[in-house]
Design an enzyme around this catalytic site. Structure first.
Site, PDB file in Angstrom:
ATOM      1  N   ARG A 124     -43.231 -26.362  39.717  1.00  0.00           N
ATOM      2  CA  ARG A 124     -41.968 -25.770  39.212  1.00  0.00           C
ATOM      3  C   ARG A 124     -41.887 -25.727  37.682  1.00  0.00           C
ATOM      4  O   ARG A 124     -40.808 -25.691  37.114  1.00  0.00           O
ATOM      5  CB  ARG A 124     -40.742 -26.505  39.782  1.00  0.00           C
ATOM      6  CG  ARG A 124     -40.671 -26.430  41.298  1.00  0.00           C
ATOM      7  CD  ARG A 124     -39.266 -26.524  41.823  1.00  0.00           C
ATOM      8  NE  ARG A 124     -39.277 -26.308  43.245  1.00  0.00           N
ATOM      9  CZ  ARG A 124     -39.519 -27.243  44.158  1.00  0.00           C
ATOM     10  NH1 ARG A 124     -39.722 -28.486  43.777  1.00  0.00           N
ATOM     11  NH2 ARG A 124     -39.531 -26.945  45.422  1.00  0.00           N
ATOM     12  N   LYS A 146     -42.434 -14.107  27.654  1.00  0.00           N
ATOM     13  CA  LYS A 146     -42.564 -13.223  28.816  1.00  0.00           C
ATOM     14  C   LYS A 146     -43.921 -13.470  29.454  1.00  0.00           C
ATOM     15  O   LYS A 146     -44.944 -13.447  28.765  1.00  0.00           O
ATOM     16  CB  LYS A 146     -42.474 -11.759  28.399  1.00  0.00           C
ATOM     17  CG  LYS A 146     -41.063 -11.248  28.268  1.00  0.00           C
ATOM     18  CD  LYS A 146     -41.077  -9.749  28.103  1.00  0.00           C
ATOM     19  CE  LYS A 146     -39.688  -9.217  27.849  1.00  0.00           C
ATOM     20  NZ  LYS A 146     -39.709  -7.766  27.558  1.00  0.00           N
ATOM     21  N   GLU A 188     -49.255  -2.109  18.405  1.00  0.00           N
ATOM     22  CA  GLU A 188     -48.048  -2.954  18.393  1.00  0.00           C
ATOM     23  C   GLU A 188     -47.563  -3.184  16.962  1.00  0.00           C
ATOM     24  O   GLU A 188     -46.368  -3.247  16.711  1.00  0.00           O
ATOM     25  CB  GLU A 188     -48.306  -4.294  19.085  1.00  0.00           C
ATOM     26  CG  GLU A 188     -48.437  -4.219  20.597  1.00  0.00           C
ATOM     27  CD  GLU A 188     -47.110  -3.952  21.325  1.00  0.00           C
ATOM     28  OE1 GLU A 188     -46.037  -3.965  20.685  1.00  0.00           O
ATOM     29  OE2 GLU A 188     -47.168  -3.714  22.548  1.00  0.00           O
ATOM     30  N   LYS A 216     -40.648 -10.380  15.557  1.00  0.00           N
ATOM     31  CA  LYS A 216     -40.581 -10.676  16.992  1.00  0.00           C
ATOM     32  C   LYS A 216     -39.786 -11.966  17.225  1.00  0.00           C
ATOM     33  O   LYS A 216     -38.960 -12.047  18.123  1.00  0.00           O
ATOM     34  CB  LYS A 216     -41.990 -10.788  17.585  1.00  0.00           C
ATOM     35  CG  LYS A 216     -41.969 -11.270  19.020  1.00  0.00           C
ATOM     36  CD  LYS A 216     -42.521 -10.318  20.014  1.00  0.00           C
ATOM     37  CE  LYS A 216     -42.154 -10.738  21.440  1.00  0.00           C
ATOM     38  NZ  LYS A 216     -43.068 -10.277  22.450  1.00  0.00           N
ATOM     39  N   GLU A 226     -33.535 -10.708  27.127  1.00  0.00           N
ATOM     40  CA  GLU A 226     -33.487  -9.245  27.083  1.00  0.00           C
ATOM     41  C   GLU A 226     -32.227  -8.671  27.729  1.00  0.00           C
ATOM     42  O   GLU A 226     -32.282  -7.810  28.599  1.00  0.00           O
ATOM     43  CB  GLU A 226     -34.739  -8.645  27.748  1.00  0.00           C
ATOM     44  CG  GLU A 226     -34.939  -7.204  27.343  1.00  0.00           C
ATOM     45  CD  GLU A 226     -36.305  -6.635  27.714  1.00  0.00           C
ATOM     46  OE1 GLU A 226     -37.322  -7.249  27.352  1.00  0.00           O
ATOM     47  OE2 GLU A 226     -36.332  -5.585  28.344  1.00  0.00           O
ATOM     48  N   ARG A 230     -33.514  -7.249  22.595  1.00  0.00           N
ATOM     49  CA  ARG A 230     -34.946  -7.475  22.841  1.00  0.00           C
ATOM     50  C   ARG A 230     -35.614  -6.245  23.456  1.00  0.00           C
ATOM     51  O   ARG A 230     -36.816  -6.017  23.260  1.00  0.00           O
ATOM     52  CB  ARG A 230     -35.152  -8.712  23.732  1.00  0.00           C
ATOM     53  CG  ARG A 230     -36.621  -8.982  23.963  1.00  0.00           C
ATOM     54  CD  ARG A 230     -36.940 -10.346  24.487  1.00  0.00           C
ATOM     55  NE  ARG A 230     -38.367 -10.498  24.668  1.00  0.00           N
ATOM     56  CZ  ARG A 230     -38.967 -11.616  24.969  1.00  0.00           C
ATOM     57  NH1 ARG A 230     -38.261 -12.728  25.120  1.00  0.00           N
ATOM     58  NH2 ARG A 230     -40.279 -11.658  25.129  1.00  0.00           N
ATOM     59  N   ASN A 234     -39.586  -2.775  23.270  1.00  0.00           N
ATOM     60  CA  ASN A 234     -40.332  -1.932  24.209  1.00  0.00           C
ATOM     61  C   ASN A 234     -40.471  -0.506  23.701  1.00  0.00           C
ATOM     62  O   ASN A 234     -40.786   0.395  24.479  1.00  0.00           O
ATOM     63  CB  ASN A 234     -39.632  -1.918  25.577  1.00  0.00           C
ATOM     64  CG  ASN A 234     -39.689  -3.265  26.239  1.00  0.00           C
ATOM     65  OD1 ASN A 234     -40.690  -3.965  26.154  1.00  0.00           O
ATOM     66  ND2 ASN A 234     -38.602  -3.657  26.878  1.00  0.00           N
ATOM     67  N   HIS A 237     -43.167   1.787  24.980  1.00  0.00           N
ATOM     68  CA  HIS A 237     -43.776   1.164  26.156  1.00  0.00           C
ATOM     69  C   HIS A 237     -43.484   1.918  27.453  1.00  0.00           C
ATOM     70  O   HIS A 237     -44.195   1.725  28.439  1.00  0.00           O
ATOM     71  CB  HIS A 237     -43.298  -0.283  26.308  1.00  0.00           C
ATOM     72  CG  HIS A 237     -43.941  -1.225  25.329  1.00  0.00           C
ATOM     73  ND1 HIS A 237     -43.851  -1.060  23.963  1.00  0.00           N
ATOM     74  CD2 HIS A 237     -44.702  -2.341  25.524  1.00  0.00           C
ATOM     75  CE1 HIS A 237     -44.514  -2.042  23.361  1.00  0.00           C
ATOM     76  NE2 HIS A 237     -45.038  -2.830  24.284  1.00  0.00           N
ATOM     77  N   HIS A 241     -46.635   2.336  29.385  1.00  0.00           N
ATOM     78  CA  HIS A 241     -46.944   1.626  30.636  1.00  0.00           C
ATOM     79  C   HIS A 241     -47.328   2.609  31.740  1.00  0.00           C
ATOM     80  O   HIS A 241     -48.194   2.309  32.573  1.00  0.00           O
ATOM     81  CB  HIS A 241     -45.734   0.809  31.095  1.00  0.00           C
ATOM     82  CG  HIS A 241     -45.646  -0.537  30.430  1.00  0.00           C
ATOM     83  ND1 HIS A 241     -44.480  -1.277  30.396  1.00  0.00           N
ATOM     84  CD2 HIS A 241     -46.571  -1.283  29.781  1.00  0.00           C
ATOM     85  CE1 HIS A 241     -44.706  -2.416  29.747  1.00  0.00           C
ATOM     86  NE2 HIS A 241     -45.966  -2.438  29.372  1.00  0.00           N
ATOM     87  N   HIS A 258     -53.691  -1.210  25.645  1.00  0.00           N
ATOM     88  CA  HIS A 258     -52.224  -1.286  25.678  1.00  0.00           C
ATOM     89  C   HIS A 258     -51.602  -0.696  24.404  1.00  0.00           C
ATOM     90  O   HIS A 258     -50.730   0.169  24.466  1.00  0.00           O
ATOM     91  CB  HIS A 258     -51.788  -2.739  25.866  1.00  0.00           C
ATOM     92  CG  HIS A 258     -50.307  -2.929  25.787  1.00  0.00           C
ATOM     93  ND1 HIS A 258     -49.453  -2.465  26.762  1.00  0.00           N
ATOM     94  CD2 HIS A 258     -49.514  -3.492  24.835  1.00  0.00           C
ATOM     95  CE1 HIS A 258     -48.203  -2.740  26.417  1.00  0.00           C
ATOM     96  NE2 HIS A 258     -48.218  -3.374  25.251  1.00  0.00           N
TER      97      HIS A 258
HETATM   98  N1  GLY Z   1     -43.406  -7.260  24.465  1.00  0.00           N
HETATM   99  C1  GLY Z   1     -42.003  -7.112  24.483  1.00  0.00           C
HETATM  100  C2  GLY Z   1     -41.265  -8.405  24.557  1.00  0.00           C
HETATM  101  O1  GLY Z   1     -41.848  -9.466  24.441  1.00  0.00           O
HETATM  102  O2  GLY Z   1     -40.069  -8.406  24.748  1.00  0.00           O
END
Ligand code: GLY
Length: 356
Positions: A124, A146, A188, A216, A226, A230, A234, A237, A241, A258
């Site tokens: 956990r 994330k 990025e 960041k 998010e 946040r 993206n 993205h 993606h 990416h």
């Molecule tokens: N890569 C986007 C984030 O970490 O929110």
């Protein structure tokens, strides 16, 4: 920024630190050459053992201490699957990892994503230290908590928020980074220009990495889960993606990295923003200039079909009503929901024609 390790020469020996501040505490992001070398400086005293998760060929920028078992994950996006998590758990149990031990992720985004997800569910949840060895990891993937794995239906559809205790960005690990991985990180980094990084490329390389990591860190500190700002990280993205998902489904994930996909996604987002009357044609040109400065291609991949993009766009996690994109506008980047599928499809078709 050039596309090889030559840029490292512009980095001094200074160590810099950005900090993510979340409910669970302050998370240092240390950046510098040799930053990971002194294990005692980042190894929590309470750990007796650790599972070091990495990939074959990744440089380990420290001497591995006793009590550390090493698990290798595959060198492909395909490693981001539940089977990898199960295997890491078996390795950890065999190595005798308890709740008071930890996970050390040494590698790029695939490694920090799977090692982080594993750390979040093993007994956990156990502690984690991220040591990113790719530019993409240092400016994005390893920061912010994330974690996740992919499903056949799309990228990062299973995951968790699990903050590392620290992120140690040892710039020396970039010396052997392949050109495509530099471009991935560059994609990025280019994104941060649209998040207020200013004239990033006029600074020495270590400061460039620090500036991106600091933005960041600020964004994550303001909105860890998010629920708002946040999502702006993206930018590019959404289509990015979808492009990656389509190549992955064809077994051709190495066709684009990416960051390269994000770069294409940013150009598409700027064109969509212009067609919705949010920005001018000059601003789209500015996007193209930024990508060119980072040596990135702005073109939609000719192998892909605009219609197949829609299937991926529909399962994007940001979707609320209709399709959702991060778009530029007079007040900067913003999350824009409820964009008609027909509008998006038409714009992708035009983008593909423009790309030739
Ligand atoms: N890569 C986007 C984030 O970490 O929110």
């Amino acid at each position: 920024m050039g596309l090889n390790s030559g840029v490292l020469e512009s980095a001094g020996t200074e160590q810099r630190e950005a900090v993510v501040t979340v409910a669970g505490g302050a998370i240092p992001i240390r950046i510098g050459r040799g930053a990971a070398r002194d294990v005692k400086s980042w190894w929590p005293e309470r750990w007796r053992r650790a599972l070091l998760v990495t990939q074959e060929g990744v440089p380990i920028p420290f001497d591995i201490p006793d009590g550390v078992a090493v698990s290798y994950v595959e060198k492909s996006e395909g490693a981001k699957c539940l089977a990898t998590i199960e295997r890491l758990a078996s390795d950890a149990i065999r190595a005798g990892l308890t709740r008071n031990d930890g996970v050390i992720a040494v590698g790029g985004g695939v490694v920090t994503d799977v090692a982080g997800f594993f750390a979040s569910v093993y007994y956990r949840g156990i502690e984690l230290v991220n040591i990113p060895t790719s530019l993409l990891g240092m400016v994005d993937a390893a920061i912010g908590g994330k974690t996740g794995v992919n499903l056949a239906e799309g990228k990062n559809l299973l995951g968790s928020f699990w903050q590392p205790l620290a992120v140690i960005c040892d710039l020396d690990t970039l010396a052997s980074l392949p050109p495509r991985e530099w471009r991935s990180g560059a994609g990025e980094m280019a994104k941060y220009i649209f998040l207020g990084a200013g004239d990033l490329l006029s600074h020495p390389f270590d400061l460039q990495v620090y500036a991106c990591a600091r933005i960041k860190a600020e964004v994550v500190s303001a909105d860890e889960r998010e629920s708002g700002t946040r999502a702006l990280l993206n930018y590019g993205h959404t289509l990015g993606h979808a492009i990656e998902g389509a190549f992955l489904a064809r077994g051709e994930e190495s066709a684009i990295s990416h960051g390269e996909a994000v770069a294409v996604g940013m150009i598409f987002a700027s064109r969509l923003a212009r067609s919705l009357g949010r920005i001018s044609a000059e601003r789209v040109e500015e996007h193209l200039r930024v990508l060119s400065a980072f040596h990135l291609s702005p073109f939609f991949p000719p192998e892909l079909e605009p219609e197949e993009m829609l299937g991926y766009l529909k399962v994007d996690k940001k979707n609320q009503a209709g399709l959702t994109f991060v778009l530029d506008g007079s007040a900067g980047l913003e999350v824009v929901a409820g964009i008609e599928e027909t509008v998006v499809l038409r714009e992708i078709e035009e983008f593909a024609r423009w790309s030739g």
